[in-house]
Design a protein around this motif. Structure first.
Motif, PDB file in Angstrom:
ATOM      1  N   ILE A  18       0.847  -1.202   0.000  1.00  0.00           N
ATOM      2  CA  ILE A  18       0.000   0.000   0.000  1.00  0.00           C
ATOM      3  C   ILE A  18       0.883   1.253   0.000  1.00  0.00           C
ATOM      4  N   LEU A  19       1.929   1.249   0.829  1.00  0.00           N
ATOM      5  CA  LEU A  19       2.838   2.396   0.889  1.00  0.00           C
ATOM      6  C   LEU A  19       3.538   2.626  -0.452  1.00  0.00           C
ATOM      7  N   GLN A  64       3.696   7.147  12.398  1.00  0.00           N
ATOM      8  CA  GLN A  64       4.132   8.024  11.305  1.00  0.00           C
ATOM      9  C   GLN A  64       3.295   7.811  10.048  1.00  0.00           C
ATOM     10  N   ILE A  65       2.939   6.563   9.777  1.00  0.00           N
ATOM     11  CA  ILE A  65       2.090   6.302   8.605  1.00  0.00           C
ATOM     12  C   ILE A  65       0.785   7.075   8.747  1.00  0.00           C
ATOM     13  N   ILE A  66       0.210   7.034   9.941  1.00  0.00           N
ATOM     14  CA  ILE A  66      -1.062   7.714  10.166  1.00  0.00           C
ATOM     15  C   ILE A  66      -0.920   9.227   9.990  1.00  0.00           C
ATOM     16  N   GLN A  71      -4.361   9.524   4.121  1.00  0.00           N
ATOM     17  CA  GLN A  71      -5.257   8.951   3.110  1.00  0.00           C
ATOM     18  C   GLN A  71      -5.275   7.419   3.141  1.00  0.00           C
ATOM     19  N   ILE A  72      -4.280   6.797   3.783  1.00  0.00           N
ATOM     20  CA  ILE A  72      -4.290   5.330   3.864  1.00  0.00           C
ATOM     21  C   ILE A  72      -4.379   4.830   5.309  1.00  0.00           C
ATOM     22  N   ALA A  73      -4.554   5.721   6.253  1.00  0.00           N
ATOM     23  CA  ALA A  73      -4.592   5.322   7.667  1.00  0.00           C
ATOM     24  C   ALA A  73      -5.638   4.237   7.912  1.00  0.00           C
ATOM     25  N   HIS A  74      -6.773   4.342   7.223  1.00  0.00           N
ATOM     26  CA  HIS A  74      -7.844   3.357   7.418  1.00  0.00           C
ATOM     27  C   HIS A  74      -7.489   1.980   6.847  1.00  0.00           C
ATOM     28  N   LEU A  75      -6.416   1.909   6.057  1.00  0.00           N
ATOM     29  CA  LEU A  75      -6.008   0.640   5.452  1.00  0.00           C
ATOM     30  C   LEU A  75      -4.990  -0.132   6.299  1.00  0.00           C
ATOM     31  N   ILE A  76      -4.502   0.498   7.363  1.00  0.00           N
ATOM     32  CA  ILE A  76      -3.547  -0.182   8.235  1.00  0.00           C
ATOM     33  C   ILE A  76      -4.274  -1.330   8.932  1.00  0.00           C
ATOM     34  N   PRO A  77      -3.731  -2.550   8.813  1.00  0.00           N
ATOM     35  CA  PRO A  77      -4.381  -3.670   9.509  1.00  0.00           C
ATOM     36  C   PRO A  77      -4.455  -3.397  11.007  1.00  0.00           C
TER      37      PRO A  77
END
Length: 135
Positions: A18-19, A64-66, A71-77
């Motif tokens: 995803i990243l 840090q990803i969040i 825009q992808i925070a909701h995709l973090i398992p």
């Protein structure tokens, strides 16, 4: 390597794809993104070698990803947020924390009784509404 670590490596690999996609979509500054992916890969390499020591790096990277990639925070398992704990727990809802605590209790009981434990199967069972469970 434990099943727990192996399962989380799979989730990290998924998150990395995803990243990479975010970087390829030119949604982030390329140079800092490449450096961030290097740190992410350090976590990926360190986790199977020293799961305990990698906790802090994992917390730092997920937080840090969040903040860097909202825009992808909701995709973090969600399992990764629970696994690394610490500041990551701020991003889990109370219901999710309750679910993970119940899972940990079930895993502990299974280990104490030398019973097999399937995290994903147990998670699905616990996530079901009570009225759907038939005994």
């Amino acid at each position: 390597m434990s099943n727990i670590v192996a399962d989380h490596l799979v989730l990290l690999d998924h998150l990395r794809t995803i990243l990479v996609a975010v970087g390829e979509a030119d949604q982030v500054p390329e140079e800092s993104h490449a450096l961030f992916l290097e740190r992410f890969d350090e976590l990926r390499a360190q986790l199977p070698v020293d799961p305990i020591e990698s906790q802090y790096l994992g917390q730092d990277i997920l937080c840090q990803i969040i903040s860097r990639y909202p825009q992808i925070a909701h995709l973090i398992p969600r399992d990764l947020l629970w696994y690394f704990g610490g500041d990551c727990l701020h991003y889990l809802a109370d219901e999710e924390i309750d679910l993970y605590q119940a899972l940990e209790e079930r895993r502990y009981e299974a280990e104490q009784n030398d019973e097999p434990f399937d995290w994903n199967q147990e998670k699905q069972l616990l996530a079901m509404p009570d009225q759907d469970i038939k005994h």
